[in-house]
Design an enzyme around this catalytic site. Structure first.
Site, PDB file in Angstrom:
ATOM      1  N   LEU A 144       0.548   9.096 -22.573  1.00  0.00           N
ATOM      2  CA  LEU A 144       1.475  10.138 -23.030  1.00  0.00           C
ATOM      3  C   LEU A 144       1.159  11.448 -22.329  1.00  0.00           C
ATOM      4  CD1 LEU A 144       1.695   9.442 -26.859  1.00  0.00           C
ATOM      5  CD2 LEU A 144       2.789   8.287 -24.929  1.00  0.00           C
ATOM      6  N   GLY A 189      -1.516   5.589 -23.670  1.00  0.00           N
ATOM      7  CA  GLY A 189      -0.122   5.129 -23.700  1.00  0.00           C
ATOM      8  C   GLY A 189       0.222   4.197 -22.548  1.00  0.00           C
ATOM      9  N   ASN A 213      -8.102   5.111 -25.208  1.00  0.00           N
ATOM     10  CA  ASN A 213      -9.223   6.060 -25.259  1.00  0.00           C
ATOM     11  C   ASN A 213      -8.960   7.239 -26.189  1.00  0.00           C
ATOM     12  OD1 ASN A 213      -7.181   6.927 -23.490  1.00  0.00           O
ATOM     13  ND2 ASN A 213      -8.562   8.323 -22.433  1.00  0.00           N
ATOM     14  N   GLU A 214      -8.025   7.078 -27.127  1.00  0.00           N
ATOM     15  CA  GLU A 214      -7.601   8.217 -27.954  1.00  0.00           C
ATOM     16  C   GLU A 214      -8.748   8.965 -28.622  1.00  0.00           C
ATOM     17  OE1 GLU A 214      -5.880   5.590 -27.496  1.00  0.00           O
ATOM     18  OE2 GLU A 214      -3.770   6.141 -27.329  1.00  0.00           O
TER      19      GLU A 214
HETATM   20  N1  CO8 Z   1      -0.702  14.192 -19.464  1.00  0.00           N
HETATM   21  C1  CO8 Z   1      -0.419  15.290 -18.739  1.00  0.00           C
HETATM   22  N2  CO8 Z   1      -1.020  15.585 -17.561  1.00  0.00           N
HETATM   23  C2  CO8 Z   1      -1.936  14.726 -17.095  1.00  0.00           C
HETATM   24  C3  CO8 Z   1      -2.281  13.565 -17.808  1.00  0.00           C
HETATM   25  C4  CO8 Z   1      -1.617  13.295 -19.043  1.00  0.00           C
HETATM   26  N3  CO8 Z   1      -1.875  12.205 -19.768  1.00  0.00           N
HETATM   27  N4  CO8 Z   1      -3.223  12.905 -17.095  1.00  0.00           N
HETATM   28  C5  CO8 Z   1      -3.460  13.644 -15.992  1.00  0.00           C
HETATM   29  N5  CO8 Z   1      -2.698  14.741 -15.987  1.00  0.00           N
HETATM   30  C6  CO8 Z   1      -2.619  15.767 -14.953  1.00  0.00           C
HETATM   31  C7  CO8 Z   1      -3.992  16.395 -14.677  1.00  0.00           C
HETATM   32  O1  CO8 Z   1      -4.275  17.442 -15.579  1.00  0.00           O
HETATM   33  C8  CO8 Z   1      -3.803  16.895 -13.263  1.00  0.00           C
HETATM   34  O2  CO8 Z   1      -3.043  18.081 -13.345  1.00  0.00           O
HETATM   35  P1  CO8 Z   1      -3.260  19.261 -12.224  1.00  0.00           P
HETATM   36  O3  CO8 Z   1      -2.798  18.676 -10.941  1.00  0.00           O
HETATM   37  O4  CO8 Z   1      -2.397  20.379 -12.726  1.00  0.00           O
HETATM   38  O5  CO8 Z   1      -4.741  19.594 -12.236  1.00  0.00           O
HETATM   39  C9  CO8 Z   1      -2.901  15.831 -12.625  1.00  0.00           C
HETATM   40  O6  CO8 Z   1      -2.270  15.152 -13.725  1.00  0.00           O
HETATM   41  C10 CO8 Z   1      -3.653  14.811 -11.819  1.00  0.00           C
HETATM   42  O7  CO8 Z   1      -4.698  14.273 -12.608  1.00  0.00           O
HETATM   43  P2  CO8 Z   1      -6.086  13.796 -11.976  1.00  0.00           P
HETATM   44  O8  CO8 Z   1      -6.542  14.715 -10.913  1.00  0.00           O
HETATM   45  O9  CO8 Z   1      -7.024  13.541 -13.105  1.00  0.00           O
HETATM   46  O10 CO8 Z   1      -5.612  12.404 -11.297  1.00  0.00           O
HETATM   47  P3  CO8 Z   1      -6.540  11.178 -10.886  1.00  0.00           P
HETATM   48  O11 CO8 Z   1      -5.708  10.339  -9.984  1.00  0.00           O
HETATM   49  O12 CO8 Z   1      -7.874  11.627 -10.394  1.00  0.00           O
HETATM   50  O13 CO8 Z   1      -6.807  10.377 -12.249  1.00  0.00           O
HETATM   51  C11 CO8 Z   1      -6.115   9.460 -14.359  1.00  0.00           C
HETATM   52  C12 CO8 Z   1      -5.729   9.749 -12.902  1.00  0.00           C
HETATM   53  C13 CO8 Z   1      -7.225   8.415 -14.397  1.00  0.00           C
HETATM   54  C14 CO8 Z   1      -4.890   8.910 -15.059  1.00  0.00           C
HETATM   55  C15 CO8 Z   1      -6.630  10.759 -15.011  1.00  0.00           C
HETATM   56  O14 CO8 Z   1      -5.687  11.784 -14.739  1.00  0.00           O
HETATM   57  C16 CO8 Z   1      -6.817  10.675 -16.491  1.00  0.00           C
HETATM   58  O15 CO8 Z   1      -7.776  10.095 -16.965  1.00  0.00           O
HETATM   59  N6  CO8 Z   1      -5.887  11.295 -17.263  1.00  0.00           N
HETATM   60  C17 CO8 Z   1      -5.985  11.378 -18.694  1.00  0.00           C
HETATM   61  C18 CO8 Z   1      -5.479  10.144 -19.314  1.00  0.00           C
HETATM   62  C19 CO8 Z   1      -5.525  10.226 -20.799  1.00  0.00           C
HETATM   63  O16 CO8 Z   1      -6.564  10.473 -21.410  1.00  0.00           O
HETATM   64  N7  CO8 Z   1      -4.385  10.026 -21.430  1.00  0.00           N
HETATM   65  C20 CO8 Z   1      -4.296  10.065 -22.862  1.00  0.00           C
HETATM   66  C21 CO8 Z   1      -2.954  10.573 -23.276  1.00  0.00           C
HETATM   67  S1  CO8 Z   1      -2.790  10.449 -25.040  1.00  0.00           S
HETATM   68  C22 CO8 Z   1      -1.930   8.978 -25.300  1.00  0.00           C
HETATM   69  O17 CO8 Z   1      -1.416   8.369 -24.406  1.00  0.00           O
HETATM   70  C23 CO8 Z   1      -1.799   8.446 -26.713  1.00  0.00           C
HETATM   71  C24 CO8 Z   1      -1.801   9.493 -27.719  1.00  0.00           C
HETATM   72  C25 CO8 Z   1      -1.572   8.970 -29.131  1.00  0.00           C
HETATM   73  C26 CO8 Z   1      -1.487  10.140 -30.100  1.00  0.00           C
HETATM   74  C27 CO8 Z   1      -1.606   9.733 -31.515  1.00  0.00           C
HETATM   75  C28 CO8 Z   1      -1.810  10.934 -32.456  1.00  0.00           C
HETATM   76  C29 CO8 Z   1      -1.615  10.558 -33.916  1.00  0.00           C
END
Ligand code: CO8
Length: 338
Positions: A144, A189, A213-214
């Site tokens: 997400l 997500g 990994n939430e």
């Molecule tokens: N949302 C928004 N922006 C993101 C996200 C994301 N999920 N993931 C990465 N970005 C952004 C980064 O901040 C970065 O932005 P900028 O260029 O401005 O610095 C850009 O995307 C590129 O990211 P990376 O440099 O980290 O890219 P890599 O290729 O090195 O890595 C990954 C890719 C492995 C995907 C890495 O970005 C990562 O680990 N991202 C986080 C993933 C994550 O933790 N997602 C969890 C989202 S929460 C969810 O899905 C469920 C929520 C349920 C909620 C329930 C509540 C009740």
């Protein structure tokens, strides 16, 4: 209940709730002609809501058939900014590529396009299989879009969450054979989206990871995320995976059954197509009913608690402490990049 005058049995308020982004002019989505046509049809004929109701009421009877209007429109392969759908009429298989740079994070706009794309294929009786993969290097989907959950109004959070639910309902409840060709990391997500599929093939690259990994973000995976994982991995493995917010490398993911097969990255699509051929050999009707029977209790649990789930999400995500955790996590992502 107020009825609308276009022959649809769903009140307008209900249609808005089911697919709010379609009715929200402020979102200013960039749409292909195909989507515009779909939306126009939606407004005029209530096709999508009708289908949603049909699908929930007759999902155990196999495929849903489309209206002639849409059948004509969907013959063209659709290309929208955030997804690219390539439908091969000769095999009945569509390949959907996620192409929302940089990391295919699931924003409201992206989710809306995804839902429309899946719905169009679902309505086409000649489309029997769907392969989902990514056009972005190294990432299947980052899950997400965190910016959709940070500093947003409760109304917007609610709308976003409804779209997340809709994506899951459409994919988990699909009559099509669905295969995830996971050619990059797939956290949270992204992992959920993969788990909705019937079969998962992952690129054998130890740098990639997949999992829910939430808890590492200080948030809690909702019950239907948990249920989807439980249905895939079993209770015990899910309990450990969720509490620790574990992200698995491809070998570990294969070992616990989170993915079904590992292949070199350059073979992922060919393997997905070969696997699809095997699944296509099973009579659709029998396979789709079996799938529906296996998944129906999990789907029913969300459909009967949808509003409560949205309310819970909005209350949870807008809490100061949760907003703080999300803010810190976003900072950490940015720093890591720097
Ligand atoms: N949302 C928004 N922006 C993101 C996200 C994301 N999920 N993931 C990465 N970005 C952004 C980064 O901040 C970065 O932005 P900028 O260029 O401005 O610095 C850009 O995307 C590129 O990211 P990376 O440099 O980290 O890219 P890599 O290729 O090195 O890595 C990954 C890719 C492995 C995907 C890495 O970005 C990562 O680990 N991202 C986080 C993933 C994550 O933790 N997602 C969890 C989202 S929460 C969810 O899905 C469920 C929520 C349920 C909620 C329930 C509540 C009740």
């Amino acid at each position: 209940m107020r009825r609308i005058s276009d022959g649809c049995n769903w009140p307008k308020r209900r249609r808005r709730k089911l697919f709010p982004a379609v009715f929200n002019p402020e979102l200013n989505l960039s749409l292909s002609q195909d989507e515009m046509a779909l939306r126009a049809a939606l407004r005029n004929k209530c096709v999508l809501s009708g289908l949603l109701s049909q699908r929930s009421s007759c999902s155990s009877h196999g495929r849903v058939f489309a209206s002639p209007v849409l059948a004509a429109q969907r013959r063209n392969n659709s290309t929208s900014p955030k997804i690219d759908v390539d439908f091969d009429q000769s095999t009945g298989v569509a390949v959907m590529r996620l192409q929302s740079p940089p990391v295919n994070s699931l924003s409201l706009e992206f989710l809306t396009e995804l839902c429309i794309g899946v719905e169009k294929l679902e309505m086409d009786k000649s489309c029997r299989g769907l392969i989902i993969t990514s056009s972005q290097p190294k990432v299947f989907s980052a899950g997400l879009d965190i910016t959709e959950m940070y500093g947003k109004s409760p109304e917007r959070c609610g709308e976003f969450w409804r779209a997340v639910q809709e994506m899951w309902l459409k994919l988990y409840g699909s009559n099509m054979i669905t295969i995830a060709a996971i050619n990059g990391s797939s956290p949270a997500g992204g992992c959920l989206m993969s788990m909705t599929c019937d079969y998962r093939i992952m690129a054998d690259n130890p740098r990639y990871s997949i999992g829910l990994n939430e808890t590492q973000l200080g948030i809690v995976a909702p019950f239907w995320f948990m249920d989807t994982m439980k249905n895939t991995l079993g209770h015990r493995t899910t309990e450990v995976a969720l509490q620790l917010g574990l992200l698995y490398n491809p070998s570990e993911a294969l070992k616990i059954g989170l993915v079904d097969q590992l292949v070199p990255e350059d073979q992922i699509l060919t393997t997905a197509k070969q696997t699809m051929t095997k699944w296509l050999a099973i009579p659709d009707h029998a396979r789709a009913i079996t799938k529906s029977m296996m998944r129906k209790p999990t789907i029913d649990k969300l459909t009967s608690n949808r509003e409560a789930d949205i309310k819970y999400f909005v209350n949870f995500i807008t809490k100061d402490s949760i907003q703080k955790s999300l803010g810190m996590y976003m900072e950490m992502l940015k720093k890591r990049r720097g």
